[in-house]
Design an enzyme around this catalytic site. Sequence first.
Site, PDB file in Angstrom:
ATOM      1  N   MET A  90       0.842  -1.210   0.000  1.00 30.62           N
ATOM      2  CA  MET A  90       0.000   0.000   0.000  1.00 30.62           C
ATOM      3  C   MET A  90       0.869   1.249   0.000  1.00 30.62           C
ATOM      4  SD  MET A  90      -1.063   2.526   2.352  1.00 30.62           S
ATOM      5  CE  MET A  90      -1.711   2.286   4.008  1.00 30.62           C
ATOM      6  N   ASP A 257      -5.646  11.323  19.950  1.00 31.37           N
ATOM      7  CA  ASP A 257      -5.347  10.287  18.952  1.00 31.37           C
ATOM      8  C   ASP A 257      -4.124   9.485  19.419  1.00 31.37           C
ATOM      9  OD1 ASP A 257      -5.052   8.873  16.621  1.00 31.37           O
ATOM     10  OD2 ASP A 257      -4.342  10.571  15.446  1.00 31.37           O
TER      11      ASP A 257
HETATM   12  C1  GCO Z   1      -3.866   9.272  11.352  1.00 27.54           C
HETATM   13  C2  GCO Z   1      -4.128   8.348  10.188  1.00 27.54           C
HETATM   14  C3  GCO Z   1      -2.948   8.187   9.285  1.00 27.54           C
HETATM   15  C4  GCO Z   1      -3.273   7.501   7.984  1.00 27.54           C
HETATM   16  C5  GCO Z   1      -2.090   7.538   7.072  1.00 27.54           C
HETATM   17  C6  GCO Z   1      -2.240   6.702   5.845  1.00 27.54           C
HETATM   18  O1  GCO Z   1      -4.653   9.241  12.297  1.00 27.54           O
HETATM   19  O2  GCO Z   1      -2.892  10.014  11.326  1.00 27.54           O
HETATM   20  O3  GCO Z   1      -4.553   7.126  10.691  1.00 27.54           O
HETATM   21  O4  GCO Z   1      -1.943   7.491   9.969  1.00 27.54           O
HETATM   22  O5  GCO Z   1      -3.672   6.183   8.180  1.00 27.54           O
HETATM   23  O6  GCO Z   1      -1.860   8.860   6.704  1.00 27.54           O
HETATM   24  O7  GCO Z   1      -3.179   7.216   5.042  1.00 27.54           O
HETATM   25 MN    MN Z   2      -5.117   7.265  12.838  1.00 25.73          MN
END
Ligand code: GCO
Ligand code: MN
Length: 389
Positions: A90, A257
């Site tokens: 990916m 987060d």
């Molecule tokens: C976040 C996201 C990212 C994406 C990544 C791939 O919360 O920062 O989960 O980690 O998954 O940018 O697209």
């Molecule tokens: Mn994330």
Amino acid sequence: MSDKYNPQPGNRFTFGLWTVGNIGRDPFGEPVRKQLTPAEIVYLLGEVGAYGVNFHDNDLIPIDATPAQSAQIKKEFKKALADTGVVVPMATTNLFSDPAFKDGAFTSNDPNVRAYALQKTMNAIDLGVELGASTYVFWGGREGVETDASKDPLEAGKRFREALNFLCSYVKDQGYDLRFALEAKPNEPRGDIYLSTTGAMLGFIETLEHSEMVGVNPEVAHEQMAGLNFLHHVAQAWDMGKLFHIDLNDQAFGRYDQDFRFGAVNLKSAFFLVKFLEDVGYDGSLHFDAHAYRTEDYEGVKDFAIGCMRMYAILKEKAERWHADAEIQALVAAINADDGKTDAFKGAYSADKAAALKSASFDRVAMGARGLPYERLDQLTLELLMGVR
Ligand code: GCO
Ligand code: MN
Ligand code: MN
């Protein structure tokens, strides 16, 4: 800790360059780990037994790299892939770090930013495909607002749709074998991000010109940040044939987060998720979008990565035990028992069926009085998880 739960050959575990390569910067503190090169990260992943590595364009090639630097980085990265056998399933675009994207990329109010975002994504798609990617993720981290005074949500949706239609056509035009996976998140880094849940993404996808090549990339933490049941979103995506990829991690409800190691917080939810993925036969990447605690050095980062993969393998084995547990299965059978009395009413509508159903008699009081042994089933499930049965 080397045993059957450690990653085995043929596993589908992947990590992003940005995950094990996370240097521990947070809004309050400076990095605690030195930045590894992309090639060094691949060697680390090879050492812990992962199958694949994913990247944003700028995880691999810095945004201001010269063509010569870019060629050198790619050469080292490809060598590391060849040396370790790690593959690239990916890729994705960084449309959130650069100040140009402070008000979004495809949904920015500035048409120059929108055009630049398209250009950057086409280049990043080329890079991903060159390195073997067959899934391309779109996480619109900055596609949102702090105030709705700043952007019309209808206009934002229209811009996002136009961008994805454009990029689907670009992929087709190049003859690439690539599918898109859209990743929802409710907030962070924006106050509110558009299309904030996997369910919202699934609805949006149906409005695209080439919806058949677009699915979702649900992430555990993102539905949990919104206080939602992640499994239910994954199930809906699966039911629609749209579960193209999945981001595994963990997160306490109502917090920032956190991107914790898979299973680190909500073990029971993680169990039902793994059980679901195994039961339905999901065979895509199992991508850990998480990072080690800021307290760790690179030995701790390896512990983190191995921990994610072990957690999946252990929960998979627990799911097998759950299916083989006679007492649990007897309860499941009792819960789903069918005395056949309603067979005549099942299936597609017909006027006769409707008439027969309208004149049937039901013992409503008995139905309401029937006890359902969900307490016992849940307790047995937890005891199985805790290793006492
Ligand atoms: C976040 C996201 C990212 C994406 C990544 C791939 O919360 O920062 O989960 O980690 O998954 O940018 O697209
Ligand atoms: Mn994330
Ligand atoms: Mn993610």
